[in-house]
Motif scaffolding. Structure first.
Motif, PDB file in Angstrom:
ATOM      1  N   VAL A 373       0.835  -1.201   0.000  1.00 32.68           N
ATOM      2  CA  VAL A 373       0.000   0.000   0.000  1.00 32.68           C
ATOM      3  C   VAL A 373       0.870   1.252   0.000  1.00 32.68           C
ATOM      4  CG1 VAL A 373      -1.674   1.347   1.336  1.00 32.68           C
ATOM      5  CG2 VAL A 373      -1.967  -1.125   1.112  1.00 32.68           C
ATOM      6  N   ILE A 374       1.960   1.212   0.774  1.00 35.37           N
ATOM      7  CA  ILE A 374       2.883   2.347   0.816  1.00 35.37           C
ATOM      8  C   ILE A 374       3.498   2.577  -0.562  1.00 35.37           C
ATOM      9  CG2 ILE A 374       5.079   3.169   1.761  1.00 35.37           C
ATOM     10  CD1 ILE A 374       4.346   1.705   4.369  1.00 35.37           C
ATOM     11  N   MET A 375       3.895   1.514  -1.245  1.00 40.85           N
ATOM     12  CA  MET A 375       4.472   1.643  -2.583  1.00 40.85           C
ATOM     13  C   MET A 375       3.460   2.255  -3.547  1.00 40.85           C
ATOM     14  SD  MET A 375       6.121  -1.280  -5.068  1.00 40.85           S
ATOM     15  CE  MET A 375       4.513  -2.002  -5.432  1.00 40.85           C
ATOM     16  N   ILE A 376       2.202   1.801  -3.485  1.00 39.81           N
ATOM     17  CA  ILE A 376       1.148   2.356  -4.341  1.00 39.81           C
ATOM     18  C   ILE A 376       0.931   3.828  -4.031  1.00 39.81           C
ATOM     19  CG2 ILE A 376      -1.339   2.269  -4.809  1.00 39.81           C
ATOM     20  CD1 ILE A 376      -1.134  -0.794  -4.426  1.00 39.81           C
ATOM     21  N   SER A 377       0.976   4.174  -2.747  1.00 43.16           N
ATOM     22  CA  SER A 377       0.791   5.568  -2.337  1.00 43.16           C
ATOM     23  C   SER A 377       1.892   6.456  -2.891  1.00 43.16           C
ATOM     24  CB  SER A 377       0.767   5.662  -0.811  1.00 43.16           C
ATOM     25  OG  SER A 377      -0.272   4.885  -0.269  1.00 43.16           O
ATOM     26  N   VAL A 378       3.112   5.945  -2.868  1.00 46.41           N
ATOM     27  CA  VAL A 378       4.250   6.704  -3.381  1.00 46.41           C
ATOM     28  C   VAL A 378       4.097   6.936  -4.880  1.00 46.41           C
ATOM     29  CG1 VAL A 378       6.729   6.603  -3.804  1.00 46.41           C
ATOM     30  CG2 VAL A 378       5.832   5.965  -1.569  1.00 46.41           C
ATOM     31  N   LEU A 379       3.699   5.907  -5.615  1.00 47.64           N
ATOM     32  CA  LEU A 379       3.489   6.050  -7.059  1.00 47.64           C
ATOM     33  C   LEU A 379       2.349   7.016  -7.346  1.00 47.64           C
ATOM     34  CD1 LEU A 379       3.916   2.359  -8.283  1.00 47.64           C
ATOM     35  CD2 LEU A 379       5.486   4.268  -8.648  1.00 47.64           C
ATOM     36  N   SER A 380       1.334   7.006  -6.498  1.00 49.16           N
ATOM     37  CA  SER A 380       0.216   7.928  -6.654  1.00 49.16           C
ATOM     38  C   SER A 380       0.678   9.372  -6.533  1.00 49.16           C
ATOM     39  CB  SER A 380      -0.862   7.627  -5.601  1.00 49.16           C
ATOM     40  OG  SER A 380      -1.871   8.599  -5.596  1.00 49.16           O
ATOM     41  N   VAL A 381       1.537   9.641  -5.564  1.00 47.43           N
ATOM     42  CA  VAL A 381       2.068  10.995  -5.384  1.00 47.43           C
ATOM     43  C   VAL A 381       2.913  11.395  -6.593  1.00 47.43           C
ATOM     44  CG1 VAL A 381       3.572  12.458  -3.981  1.00 47.43           C
ATOM     45  CG2 VAL A 381       2.020  10.841  -2.875  1.00 47.43           C
ATOM     46  N   GLY A 382       3.711  10.463  -7.121  1.00 45.30           N
ATOM     47  CA  GLY A 382       4.494  10.739  -8.325  1.00 45.30           C
ATOM     48  C   GLY A 382       3.605  11.047  -9.515  1.00 45.30           C
ATOM     49  N   ASN A 383       2.510  10.312  -9.635  1.00 42.34           N
ATOM     50  CA  ASN A 383       1.544  10.543 -10.706  1.00 42.34           C
ATOM     51  C   ASN A 383       0.930  11.939 -10.582  1.00 42.34           C
ATOM     52  OD1 ASN A 383      -0.141   9.804 -12.920  1.00 42.34           O
ATOM     53  ND2 ASN A 383      -1.774   9.266 -11.505  1.00 42.34           N
ATOM     54  N   SER A 384       0.578  12.320  -9.362  1.00 36.88           N
ATOM     55  CA  SER A 384       0.000  13.647  -9.115  1.00 36.88           C
ATOM     56  C   SER A 384       1.024  14.754  -9.358  1.00 36.88           C
ATOM     57  CB  SER A 384      -0.520  13.733  -7.682  1.00 36.88           C
ATOM     58  OG  SER A 384      -1.599  12.846  -7.483  1.00 36.88           O
ATOM     59  N   ALA A 385       2.307  14.448  -9.148  1.00 34.94           N
ATOM     60  CA  ALA A 385       3.355  15.443  -9.361  1.00 34.94           C
ATOM     61  C   ALA A 385       3.389  15.894 -10.817  1.00 34.94           C
ATOM     62  CB  ALA A 385       4.717  14.873  -8.948  1.00 34.94           C
ATOM     63  N   VAL A 386       3.322  14.940 -11.741  1.00 35.66           N
ATOM     64  CA  VAL A 386       3.337  15.279 -13.167  1.00 35.66           C
ATOM     65  C   VAL A 386       2.098  16.085 -13.524  1.00 35.66           C
ATOM     66  CG1 VAL A 386       3.409  14.360 -15.518  1.00 35.66           C
ATOM     67  CG2 VAL A 386       4.660  13.203 -13.686  1.00 35.66           C
ATOM     68  N   TYR A 387       0.952  15.656 -13.018  1.00 37.67           N
ATOM     69  CA  TYR A 387      -0.306  16.342 -13.309  1.00 37.67           C
ATOM     70  C   TYR A 387      -0.294  17.766 -12.749  1.00 37.67           C
ATOM     71  CZ  TYR A 387      -5.253  17.545 -13.311  1.00 37.67           C
ATOM     72  OH  TYR A 387      -6.441  18.196 -13.507  1.00 37.67           O
TER      73      TYR A 387
END
Length: 595
Positions: A373-387
């Motif tokens: 879940v932590i790994m998914i959360s980190v990727l989610s933040v990275g995804n939001s960073a680009v957006y």
């Protein structure tokens, strides 16, 4: 019979056709792309064509070329007609609001906060900052519903405060996401070390880098769907942890040990005194960063007037349950003196108090689930960073505060140059192969370390100026589709508290815990973002040679840039909604007030 019926054109269908024609006439495409022959062209050619710029309507172009138009009017026109794709649905926005800021700040950063400030500091500091976030996002919701423009708060700061302020805030926020993307990609790769994998982190970094950028290259709908799934997983994980936490506190886990409030007695509710608690305030602000992204999405919502208020109201529940609830459980389940909280790096999942709490309960298997879940959360933040970065750059460009290329929107509604800049900075993730990776990112993040506090401050100040302009011009709040639950006083409280946080951050940065005197290195690593924002602000002032650019309250154009709505129809809809709500019971009205 059915054929004759289908062949008829009802008034509704003709109206629908006229609406579609009106919408499609706003932005035109080149003839080869729009022709029926495009179906016979290769898939690759059609894919390449999607990167071509959307043409601005002729009438808008003529207005922009009018020599009599002012710079403010040009800025508002470019913002209003930024051709971003409006493909976000209400479920996307609700889930983005619900889970956008659930990331390493909560799952891992709360561990260092627990050790620094003690058990009681977690619920206290997160509650106070949570209220600030609640007031701030409701203020943003009122502004973004009325002015659903690209970049949201950056554009609002330019309009209601002054362009130099909007310039400084916009670029500081851009720097934040540029630094976050490579950092989160590295963090995602390091979370895999929890399983003691022998695979080189560079391989995982490459995979995650391509994965995050690919999502954003598929357009805003792909971003919305990805965030919907990511946020849903995070929400389910937090809800599960809340239930598990209650069981473990009561001694219902495999270890059968009753915990209760043991750690509030030994080692005690606080650690390192007031300075320790002050440090936790900063961590709380960082962990709640990303909440404001729901305002950025307003420009790409299918119906901002309907969708945004519903999404904004989710902030209250997220703060109460996901932050206050989960961190209260953590403060009861994990000893603040536990050496595992120190970790080996900023993405060490074994240092997560959530993982430690599960391990202390004697539950096998679940720590691995929480790490996933932590790994998914980190990727989610990275995804939001680009957006977030690409949309902020597009807004700055439309306002004339960034190079024109960043307002290049292609036929899929992608600000492609902004995404490209993110991709360029994202390559810093490959410093994971260097021994100096930690030092590089400590200074990189310092450039925008105060971005969240400064951004929230600008939202509150913009809302205060907006309400003052409304009052000065004799305008009624009844003409607003959404009104902040906390009103202008919530913005004032939020602004004051954020200034307090800035002061506390200055103190603990210059005189950190464990230091007998001032520490210059620590100060600049934690406060350089404030200096950079000040340089942006003063630098633009010197460039334009204008000391004061703020528009007087009575002269702020409150209609320019507003959502294109029929005010009479809006008033009628709002009256009907109020009348319908008034006829309901108390509990339903209370539910609708918060949801």
């Amino acid at each position: 019979m059915s054929n004759s019926i289908s062949a008829q054109e009802t008034p509704d269908s003709s109206l629908e056709k006229s609406n579609v024609a009106s919408i499609s006439s706003n932005y035109t495409t080149t003839e080869p792309y729009a022709s029926t022959e495009s179906h016979s062209r290769s898939l690759f050619t059609r894919f390449v064509d999607t990167f071509k710029e959307v043409e601005i309507p002729q009438e808008v172009q003529e207005q922009l070329n009018d020599p009599n138009i002012t710079e403010d009017e040009k800025r508002n026109l470019r913002l209003k007609h930024t051709p971003l794709s409006k493909n976000l649905k209400v479920r996307h926005m609700q889930m983005i609001a619900m889970g956008s800021c659930i990331g390493t700040g909560l799952f891992i950063g709360s561990g260092s906060a627990l050790r620094t400030g003690g058990a009681a500091s977690l619920p206290i500091c997160w509650s106070i900052i949570g209220f600030v976030a609640f007031f701030t996002i409701h203020s943003l919701g009122e502004l973004a519903t009325a002015y659903p423009v690209s970049g949201a708060f950056s554009a609002h700061a330019t309009k209601f405060i002054e362009p130099s302020f909007g310039f400084a805030i916009g670029w500081n926020y851009t720097l934040l996401w540029l630094a976050v993307l490579p950092n989160e990609i590295i963090a995602a790769s390091l979370t895999l070390q929890f399983w003691n994998t022998s695979i080189n982190p560079v391989a995982w970094v490459s995979i995650f880098y391509v994965f995050v950028l690919s999502i954003n290259l598929f357009g805003v709908k792909a971003y919305g769907e990805a965030e919907y799934i990511f946020s849903l997983i995070k929400v389910v994980a937090i809800v599960g942890f809340l239930i598990l936490g209650i069981v473990l506190i009561c001694g219902g886990g495999p270890s059968h040990g009753f915990v209760g409030g043991e750690y509030y007695h030994n080692p005690g509710p606080f650690a390192n005194g007031f300075k320790g608690v002050s440090t936790v305030f900063v961590t709380a602000c960082y962990s709640l960063g990303g909440t404001e992204l729901v305002g950025v999405t307003s420009a790409e919502a299918g119906n901002a007037r309907k969708f945004l208020p519903s999404a904004i109201k989710q902030v209250f529940w997220r703060i109460v349950f996901f932050f206050f609830g989960s961190l209260t459980m953590i403060s009861l389940l994990v000893n603040s003196k536990d050496n595992r909280l120190l970790g080996t790096n900023s993405a060490d999942a074994s240092a997560s108090p959530f993982v430690i709490a599960i391990k202390n309960g004697g539950i096998k298997g679940l720590p691995s689930v929480m790490n996933a879940v932590i790994m998914i959360s980190v990727l989610s933040v990275g995804n939001s960073a680009v957006y977030g970065c690409s949309r902020t750059l597009a807004s700055l460009s439309a306002q004339g505060l960034a190079p024109k290329c960043f307002n290049y929107i292609d036929r899929m509604g992608r600000p492609i140059y902004g995404i490209a800049l993110n991709a360029l900075f994202g390559l810093l993730c490959f410093t994971v192969a260097s021994n100096h990776e930690a030092t590089v990112f400590a200074w990189l993040m310092s450039l925008s370390g105060l971005a969240i506090v400064l951004t929230w401050s600008s939202i509150c100040l913009s809302h205060i100026r907006f309400r003052m302009a409304m009052k000065a011009q004799g305008r009624s709040l009844d003409e607003l589709a959404f009104v902040s639950r906390s009103g202008v006083y919530g913005s004032i409280f939020g602004l004051v508290m954020l200034m307090v946080v800035l002061g506390l951050q200055f103190w603990v940065s210059l005189f950190p815990l464990g230091s007998e005197g001032a520490n210059a290195t620590n100060f600049f690593q934690n406060y350089l973002g404030g200096v950079i924002a000040l340089v942006f602000y003063i630098g633009r002032k010197l460039w334009v040679r204008k000391l004061w650019e703020a528009t007087p309250l009575k002269e702020i154009d409150l209609d320019e840039g507003r959502a294109a709505v029929d005010m009479e129809l809006l008033q009628q809809e709002l009256e009907e909604e109020r009348a319908s709500l008034a006829a309901k019971g108390f509990f339903y009205r209370a539910y609708r007030f918060w949801c």
